[in-house]
Scaffold this motif. Structure first.
Motif, PDB file in Angstrom:
ATOM      1  N   ARG A 133      -6.736  13.527 -68.647  1.00 43.75           N
ATOM      2  CA  ARG A 133      -6.979  13.617 -70.097  1.00 43.75           C
ATOM      3  C   ARG A 133      -7.550  14.962 -70.525  1.00 43.75           C
ATOM      4  NH1 ARG A 133      -8.071   8.423 -72.615  1.00 43.75           N
ATOM      5  NH2 ARG A 133      -7.256   6.838 -71.235  1.00 43.75           N
ATOM      6  N   ASP A 165     -11.899   5.234 -76.079  1.00 46.57           N
ATOM      7  CA  ASP A 165     -10.664   4.447 -76.074  1.00 46.57           C
ATOM      8  C   ASP A 165      -9.496   5.245 -76.670  1.00 46.57           C
ATOM      9  OD1 ASP A 165     -11.460   4.531 -78.706  1.00 46.57           O
ATOM     10  OD2 ASP A 165     -11.272   2.378 -79.075  1.00 46.57           O
ATOM     11  N   ALA A 166      -9.649   6.583 -76.724  1.00 43.38           N
ATOM     12  CA  ALA A 166      -8.565   7.397 -77.310  1.00 43.38           C
ATOM     13  C   ALA A 166      -7.339   7.365 -76.408  1.00 43.38           C
ATOM     14  CB  ALA A 166      -9.045   8.837 -77.492  1.00 43.38           C
ATOM     15  N   LYS A 167      -6.179   7.617 -77.027  1.00 50.05           N
ATOM     16  CA  LYS A 167      -4.925   7.644 -76.263  1.00 50.05           C
ATOM     17  C   LYS A 167      -4.927   8.803 -75.278  1.00 50.05           C
ATOM     18  CE  LYS A 167      -1.401   5.761 -79.307  1.00 50.05           C
ATOM     19  NZ  LYS A 167      -0.630   6.192 -80.450  1.00 50.05           N
ATOM     20  N   VAL A 168      -4.190   8.639 -74.181  1.00 51.83           N
ATOM     21  CA  VAL A 168      -4.042   9.728 -73.217  1.00 51.83           C
ATOM     22  C   VAL A 168      -3.240  10.839 -73.901  1.00 51.83           C
ATOM     23  CG1 VAL A 168      -3.024  10.391 -71.005  1.00 51.83           C
ATOM     24  CG2 VAL A 168      -4.080   8.125 -71.293  1.00 51.83           C
ATOM     25  N   ALA A 178      -7.627  15.142 -76.025  1.00 55.86           N
ATOM     26  CA  ALA A 178      -7.771  13.755 -76.506  1.00 55.86           C
ATOM     27  C   ALA A 178      -8.348  13.807 -77.922  1.00 55.86           C
ATOM     28  CB  ALA A 178      -8.701  12.978 -75.590  1.00 55.86           C
ATOM     29  N   THR A 223      -7.314   7.949 -82.134  1.00 60.07           N
ATOM     30  CA  THR A 223      -6.005   7.469 -81.694  1.00 60.07           C
ATOM     31  C   THR A 223      -6.048   6.086 -81.048  1.00 60.07           C
ATOM     32  OG1 THR A 223      -6.391   8.712 -79.676  1.00 60.07           O
ATOM     33  CG2 THR A 223      -4.997   9.759 -81.328  1.00 60.07           C
ATOM     34  N   GLY A 224      -7.229   5.609 -80.698  1.00 61.50           N
ATOM     35  CA  GLY A 224      -7.327   4.310 -80.025  1.00 61.50           C
ATOM     36  C   GLY A 224      -7.773   3.231 -80.992  1.00 61.50           C
ATOM     37  N   GLN A 263      -4.505  14.943 -86.340  1.00 64.09           N
ATOM     38  CA  GLN A 263      -4.512  14.874 -84.869  1.00 64.09           C
ATOM     39  C   GLN A 263      -3.933  16.126 -84.229  1.00 64.09           C
ATOM     40  OE1 GLN A 263      -2.370  11.815 -82.481  1.00 64.09           O
ATOM     41  NE2 GLN A 263      -3.210  10.535 -84.097  1.00 64.09           N
TER      42      GLN A 263
END
Ligand SMILES: Cc1cc2nc3c(=O)[nH]c(=O)nc-3n(C[C@H](O)[C@H](O)[C@H](O)COP(=O)(O)O)c2cc1C
Ligand code: SF4
Length: 496
Positions: free
Chosen positions: A203, A338-341, A348, A352-353, A456
């Motif tokens: 990440r 918990d953010a997206k990879v 990161a 996003t999560g 983002q």
């Protein structure tokens, strides 16, 4: 053998029916009534544009003409308050994020204050949101990670020898060790690397407030009160009406407040320990700008495993009220945990999560949908603050886009100020239109987060409802570098 269950279909929540008031009803409403925010500031209405980073500063953090255009556009809608985007308090490179970490940033910020004052006819109060953040690196290629970033220590050598079953790695030349790990299978890497090294590979490396082996992290309590205080002084010198301390989302002070903060130096673990640095920051700022309006944004719920919930957030709120803050702005989620990879070459991003979705809820969130979704947090916090004998105004945000929502929230005593970020981006004139009885012409946010997708990628934030609405032959429309999107919303065709 049973097949995996089909993914549940996404439910799209319809937009709320909107009933718009006449100008007379709006004039009598709570939402368009004044609110005091500290000893010297009264906002003419309880309408509020919360902080939104539009990615328009220079690479070295200065105010640009595009920044001025962005805030002027909101100011023409005459909200009670605009909070200027998260602005860095350190004098370090941070990409096109506004900065206030040195006196050289003050003249640009003063121009911003002037632009908003002029565009709102002096009506809108302007606060500067100030933040500190720890370092996060982009996700590296495996070649870069094993070739350069991975620190080769005796401990890593011992783990490699154990994981690969060959003691020669304890003493092998460093270049050979790096080449072997680059060639390793995933299972071998997992047998060798520790959790932080795997995270850095998968990440991008991310610092935590608990990284006490890093002197600059260990010493955060020594430096942050002074840095925040100096930033507030510069904000006052630039002419802002107040400063909002950013203690929310994925940033340093939110991490100190977090239930996951396990620092053992007196600045973590217990609720009192986690509150200690935030309160020291507040005291340091107050000592330098005693009569200046000073508020805070923090999380009513972190929405991560083991994170802070509203019961503790309410105790933070009481402590902040007792420390003399002038408003408490409640947000939710927006965490790295918990953010997206991210893709290789990208960092990161904390929205996003699942916790990010709670921060900026879309029409696809689980029931009850995005509308007023986070109000119960503000309501619980406000009840606790009032119960402790403080009158500090509480600001709520999250999926609020109609007059009746805002009025209901205020009438029920769930908050004192009602903020709208994305609805204000969709139609920066909307507060004014509602106040003038022209609510039927409000361009309504669809809550599908095209804007957040741009954020983002650190691209200039625009809204899908208006960014393609221009004549390509018209040179007066300012556009994104690829020429495809206009940067500010079209003008209200029927201004008063
Ligand atoms: C593009 C964008 C940038 C944002 N930047 C910030 C920020 O700098 N600081 C902050 O506290 N919140 C930030 N937020 C969160 C908003 O202030 C707000 O809390 C969130 O969007 C939910 O409110 P809404 O439903 O009215 O949009 C941002 C939101 C968006 C859409
Ligand atoms: S891009 Fe979508 S979510 Fe963002 S402000 Fe516009 S309509 Fe709303």
């Amino acid at each position: 053998m049973s097949a995996d269950p089909a993914p549940a279909p996404r439910t799209r929540h319809p937009l709320l029916e909107a009933r718009w008031p006449t100008a007379e009803e709006a004039a009598r409403s709570r939402w368009f009534s004044p609110v005091r925010l500290g000893a010297r500031v009264v906002a003419t209405s309880r309408t509020w544009v919360p902080a939104m980073v539009p990615w328009r500063a220079t690479e070295d953090g200065f105010v640009t003409e595009d920044v001025l255009d962005w805030y002027r556009r909101f100011a023409r809608g005459r909200p009670g308050v605009i909070v200027v985007e998260a602005t860095g308090i350190r004098d370090v490179p941070s990409g096109p994020l506004l900065r206030v970490g040195h006196d050289r940033f003050v003249p640009g910020l003063a121009r911003l204050v002037e632009a908003v004052r002029e565009a709102s006819g002096g009506e809108t109060r302007l606060f500067l949101q100030v933040l500190d953040f720890l370092s996060i690196r982009r996700r590296p290629t495996p070649e870069a990670y094993f070739g350069r970033f991975l620190a080769v220590s005796d401990d890593l050598r011992a783990r490699t020898a154990r994981g690969l079953g060959d003691v020669a790695w304890r003493t092998a030349p460093e270049a050979d060790l790096r080449a072997r790990l680059l060639a390793a299978t995933r299972a071998e890497r997992e047998a060798v690397l520790d959790a932080r090294e795997l995270e850095a590979l998968d990440r991008g490396a991310r610092e935590r407030v608990t990284d006490m082996h890093l002197p600059h992290v260990r010493d955060l309590p020594l430096v942050l009160p002074g840095l925040f205080a100096e930033a507030a002084v510069r904000g006052r010198d630039a002419g802002f009406d107040g400063v909002e301390l950013h203690f929310a989302h994925a940033y340093t002070l939110a991490s100190f407040l977090s239930r996951t903060n396990a620092r053992t130096d007196g600045y973590g673990t217990t609720l009192e320990g986690r509150l200690r640095l935030p309160l020291e920051v507040i005291a340091a700022v107050r000592a330098r700008v005693a009569d200046f309006a000073l508020g805070v944004r923090f999380l009513g719920d972190e929405v991560i495993d083991g994170g802070t919930r509203v019961d503790e957030a309410a105790r933070f709120a009481v402590a902040f009220a007792r420390a003399g803050l002038d408003w408490l702005s409640i947000s939710k989620g927006g965490k790295f945990e918990d953010a997206k990879v991210p893709r290789v070459g990208e960092a990161a991003y904390p929205y996003t999560g699942p916790s990010g979705l709670e921060c900026m809820p879309t029409v696809y969130v689980p029931p009850p949908g995005p509308f007023s979704r986070n109000v119960p947090l503000a309501a619980a916090i406000r009840a606790a603050v009032r119960g402790a004998g403080f009158e500090t105004p509480v600001v709520t945000a999250g999926g609020i886009a109609t007059f009746d929502q805002a009025e209901g929230i205020l009438a029920r005593g769930e908050a004192d100020v009602v903020a709208a970020a994305r609805q204000s981006l969709a139609d920066p004139d909307w507060f004014r239109k509602v106040r003038e009885g022209r609510g039927a012409s409000v361009r309504r946010c669809e809550f599908t987060n095209y804007c957040e997708g741009l954020d983002q990628r650190h691209l200039q934030v625009t809204c899908k409802l208006w960014d393609k609405a221009f004549d390509p032959a018209d040179p007066s429309v300012k556009r994104s570098p690829d020429g495809r999107r206009r940067l500010v919303a079209p003008e209200d065709p029927a201004p008063s």
